[in-house]
Design an enzyme around this catalytic site. Structure first.
Site, PDB file in Angstrom:
ATOM      1  N   ILE A  63      51.831  43.259  41.532  1.00 17.84           N
ATOM      2  CA  ILE A  63      50.918  43.906  42.484  1.00 17.84           C
ATOM      3  C   ILE A  63      50.697  43.057  43.745  1.00 17.84           C
ATOM      4  O   ILE A  63      50.113  43.532  44.714  1.00 17.84           O
ATOM      5  CB  ILE A  63      49.572  44.336  41.839  1.00 17.84           C
ATOM      6  CG1 ILE A  63      48.690  43.142  41.486  1.00 17.84           C
ATOM      7  CG2 ILE A  63      49.813  45.216  40.619  1.00 17.84           C
ATOM      8  CD1 ILE A  63      47.228  43.550  41.185  1.00 17.84           C
ATOM      9  N   ASN A  89      44.912  47.587  35.902  1.00 17.32           N
ATOM     10  CA  ASN A  89      44.350  46.586  34.985  1.00 17.32           C
ATOM     11  C   ASN A  89      44.684  45.155  35.396  1.00 17.32           C
ATOM     12  O   ASN A  89      43.932  44.228  35.097  1.00 17.32           O
ATOM     13  CB  ASN A  89      44.875  46.874  33.576  1.00 17.32           C
ATOM     14  CG  ASN A  89      44.707  45.688  32.641  1.00 17.32           C
ATOM     15  OD1 ASN A  89      43.635  45.474  32.081  1.00 17.32           O
ATOM     16  ND2 ASN A  89      45.762  44.889  32.486  1.00 17.32           N
ATOM     17  N   TYR A 193      35.828  35.357  41.653  1.00 14.53           N
ATOM     18  CA  TYR A 193      36.154  36.459  40.743  1.00 14.53           C
ATOM     19  C   TYR A 193      35.146  37.602  40.919  1.00 14.53           C
ATOM     20  O   TYR A 193      35.523  38.770  41.039  1.00 14.53           O
ATOM     21  CB  TYR A 193      36.151  35.941  39.295  1.00 14.53           C
ATOM     22  CG  TYR A 193      36.482  36.994  38.262  1.00 14.53           C
ATOM     23  CD1 TYR A 193      37.798  37.404  38.063  1.00 14.53           C
ATOM     24  CD2 TYR A 193      35.483  37.582  37.489  1.00 14.53           C
ATOM     25  CE1 TYR A 193      38.098  38.376  37.113  1.00 14.53           C
ATOM     26  CE2 TYR A 193      35.784  38.544  36.539  1.00 14.53           C
ATOM     27  CZ  TYR A 193      37.091  38.941  36.345  1.00 14.53           C
ATOM     28  OH  TYR A 193      37.397  39.897  35.411  1.00 14.53           O
ATOM     29  N   GLY A 194      33.864  37.230  40.953  1.00 17.75           N
ATOM     30  CA  GLY A 194      32.813  38.239  41.106  1.00 17.75           C
ATOM     31  C   GLY A 194      32.971  39.019  42.404  1.00 17.75           C
ATOM     32  O   GLY A 194      32.858  40.252  42.411  1.00 17.75           O
ATOM     33  N   VAL A 195      33.249  38.328  43.508  1.00 21.87           N
ATOM     34  CA  VAL A 195      33.419  39.021  44.793  1.00 21.87           C
ATOM     35  C   VAL A 195      34.671  39.910  44.748  1.00 21.87           C
ATOM     36  O   VAL A 195      34.658  41.045  45.228  1.00 21.87           O
ATOM     37  CB  VAL A 195      33.475  38.026  45.974  1.00 21.87           C
ATOM     38  CG1 VAL A 195      33.855  38.731  47.272  1.00 21.87           C
ATOM     39  CG2 VAL A 195      32.136  37.304  46.129  1.00 21.87           C
TER      40      VAL A 195
HETATM   41  P1  NAP Z   1      45.060  38.557  30.751  1.00 20.87           P
HETATM   42  O1  NAP Z   1      45.235  38.540  29.283  1.00 20.87           O
HETATM   43  O2  NAP Z   1      45.127  37.303  31.528  1.00 20.87           O
HETATM   44  O3  NAP Z   1      46.096  39.626  31.338  1.00 20.87           O
HETATM   45  C1  NAP Z   1      46.177  39.863  32.696  1.00 20.87           C
HETATM   46  C2  NAP Z   1      47.391  40.715  32.968  1.00 20.87           C
HETATM   47  O4  NAP Z   1      47.486  40.928  34.388  1.00 20.87           O
HETATM   48  C3  NAP Z   1      48.700  40.032  32.542  1.00 20.87           C
HETATM   49  O5  NAP Z   1      49.600  40.999  32.092  1.00 20.87           O
HETATM   50  C4  NAP Z   1      49.178  39.421  33.848  1.00 20.87           C
HETATM   51  O6  NAP Z   1      50.571  39.184  33.906  1.00 20.87           O
HETATM   52  C5  NAP Z   1      48.794  40.540  34.788  1.00 20.87           C
HETATM   53  N1  NAP Z   1      48.853  40.131  36.195  1.00 20.87           N
HETATM   54  C6  NAP Z   1      48.240  39.105  36.825  1.00 20.87           C
HETATM   55  N2  NAP Z   1      48.625  39.050  38.110  1.00 20.87           N
HETATM   56  C7  NAP Z   1      49.509  40.064  38.296  1.00 20.87           C
HETATM   57  C8  NAP Z   1      50.278  40.526  39.383  1.00 20.87           C
HETATM   58  N3  NAP Z   1      50.238  39.914  40.595  1.00 20.87           N
HETATM   59  N4  NAP Z   1      51.076  41.594  39.236  1.00 20.87           N
HETATM   60  C9  NAP Z   1      51.142  42.234  38.045  1.00 20.87           C
HETATM   61  N5  NAP Z   1      50.479  41.820  36.950  1.00 20.87           N
HETATM   62  C10 NAP Z   1      49.665  40.748  37.080  1.00 20.87           C
HETATM   63  O7  NAP Z   1      43.637  39.203  31.139  1.00 20.87           O
HETATM   64  P2  NAP Z   1      42.795  40.386  30.482  1.00 20.87           P
HETATM   65  O8  NAP Z   1      41.581  39.788  29.907  1.00 20.87           O
HETATM   66  O9  NAP Z   1      43.652  41.264  29.662  1.00 20.87           O
HETATM   67  O10 NAP Z   1      42.343  41.152  31.812  1.00 20.87           O
HETATM   68  C11 NAP Z   1      42.759  42.456  32.156  1.00 20.87           C
HETATM   69  C12 NAP Z   1      41.795  42.996  33.197  1.00 20.87           C
HETATM   70  O11 NAP Z   1      40.488  43.085  32.649  1.00 20.87           O
HETATM   71  C13 NAP Z   1      41.664  42.115  34.434  1.00 20.87           C
HETATM   72  O12 NAP Z   1      41.567  42.926  35.589  1.00 20.87           O
HETATM   73  C14 NAP Z   1      40.364  41.370  34.196  1.00 20.87           C
HETATM   74  O13 NAP Z   1      39.764  40.928  35.382  1.00 20.87           O
HETATM   75  C15 NAP Z   1      39.552  42.440  33.503  1.00 20.87           C
HETATM   76  N6  NAP Z   1      38.425  41.946  32.710  1.00 20.87           N
HETATM   77  C16 NAP Z   1      38.644  41.163  31.620  1.00 20.87           C
HETATM   78  C17 NAP Z   1      37.547  40.729  30.868  1.00 20.87           C
HETATM   79  C18 NAP Z   1      37.720  39.882  29.622  1.00 20.87           C
HETATM   80  O14 NAP Z   1      36.697  39.512  29.022  1.00 20.87           O
HETATM   81  N7  NAP Z   1      38.929  39.569  29.197  1.00 20.87           N
HETATM   82  C19 NAP Z   1      36.244  41.089  31.239  1.00 20.87           C
HETATM   83  C20 NAP Z   1      36.060  41.905  32.357  1.00 20.87           C
HETATM   84  C21 NAP Z   1      37.164  42.340  33.074  1.00 20.87           C
HETATM   85  P3  NAP Z   1      51.222  37.734  33.525  1.00 20.87           P
HETATM   86  O15 NAP Z   1      51.381  37.729  32.035  1.00 20.87           O
HETATM   87  O16 NAP Z   1      52.507  37.746  34.266  1.00 20.87           O
HETATM   88  O17 NAP Z   1      50.267  36.686  34.018  1.00 20.87           O
END
Ligand code: NAP
Length: 276
Positions: A63, A89, A193-195
């Protein structure tokens, strides 16, 4: 061109995105795409799903890379004539202990979480088919960061008339203010992150409004959501929800029935609309 419905989940090689694909493979009546910036990781995810008896397809998507986004756009247009479900996501977060200077963290975090997500929306929203669903994965961190903003910024972010251009300028200003170490003086909270997630939530409110103005008859529903605190590489093992539990609200929004007229333009957590 295929008439089969199609769903795309960004950043779905692992974590919550992977769990969303897993659930969609079981519940969505059509093709479900794992996307990943690294094709190797994406293919591994598809194989893992195959071993569970689930059929997902793969397309590369970084992205941060406009060419990559446009390649996916052209593929979807040609193969399916559009898109039925889009789950934005993909996201990143620096660890609390990371010593990278705050201004760099701000630039890098906003680049993916806000600008990357916005670019995906710019390219893929015009492809959304009638009764389509768009889910932008934000975070409760956007709500706490909003309450840490100055009254003036809060008013702008809650405005029902803010435009996408104005939001983009505010997100750029945050990054510039961190470089000059004046972000707190300028009314910003001390969280990149928050912003970035304020940006995702406000962007969703704007996009829903634009859909109302331009495509009302198409019944497309677009929302932001928080998955909860989920055990992934991002949040670590102490988080309270499993990835499957984290996928529940995004999947609920992605599979809203065709006769639903809401939620739309909302911030949703635990399947409940929250006040912004
Ligand atoms: P994660 O396990 O770190 O997974 C993040 C995913 O996003 C990975 O597949 C990563 O790919 C991908 N990604 C990162 N940068 C990218 C890019 N430039 N292009 C395409 N893909 C990219 O995190 P997660 O916890 O599953 O988070 C998923 C979403 O939920 C995020 O938006 C996060 O902010 C949100 N969120 C998570 C939590 C929580 O408690 N975990 C809470 C609130 C919100 P790579 O494997 O290549 O890095």
């Amino acid at each position: 061109m295929s008439n089969v419905p199609v769903a795309v989940v960004t950043g779905s090689n692992k974590g919550i995105g992977f769990a969303i694909v897993q659930a969609l493979c079981k519940q969505f009546p059509g093709d479900v795409y794992v996307t990943a910036r690294d094709p190797g990781h994406g293919q591994e995810a598809v194989v893992k799903l195959q071993k569970e008896g689930l059929r997902a397809l793969f397309h590369q998507l970084d992205i941060d890379d406009l060419q990559s986004i446009r390649a996916l756009r052209d593929f979807l247009k040609e193969k399916y004539g559009g898109l039925n479900v889009l789950v934005n996501n993909a996201g990143i977060a620096f660890k609390v202990r990371d010593t990278t200077p705050f201004a760099i963290q701000a630039e890098v975090t906003l680049k993916t979480n806000f600008f990357g997500t916005k670019n995906v929306c710019t390219e893929l929203l015009p492809l959304m088919k009638p009764y389509g669903k768009v889910v932008n994965v934000s975070s409760m961190a956007s709500i706490s960061a909003l309450s840490g903003c100055s009254q003036e910024l809060q008013q702008k972010f809650r405005s029902n008339t803010i435009t996408e251009d104005e939001l983009v300028e505010l997100m750029k200003k945050f990054v510039e203010d961190t470089k000059k170490s004046v972000h707190e003086k300028e009314g910003w909270p001390n969280t990149a992150y928050g912003v970035s997630k304020i940006g995702v939530t406000v962007l969703s409110r704007i996009q829903a409004r634009i859909l109302n103005e331009t495509r009302k008859g198409d019944h497309i529903l677009l929302n932001a959501c928080c998955p909860g605190w989920v055990r992934t590489d991002m949040a670590g093992p102490k988080a309270t929800k499993s990835p499957d539990e984290g996928a529940e609200t995004p999947v609920y929004l992605a599979l809203l029935p065709s006769d639903a007229d809401g939620p739309h333009g909302q911030f949703v957590s635990d399947k409940t609309v929250r006040t912004w």
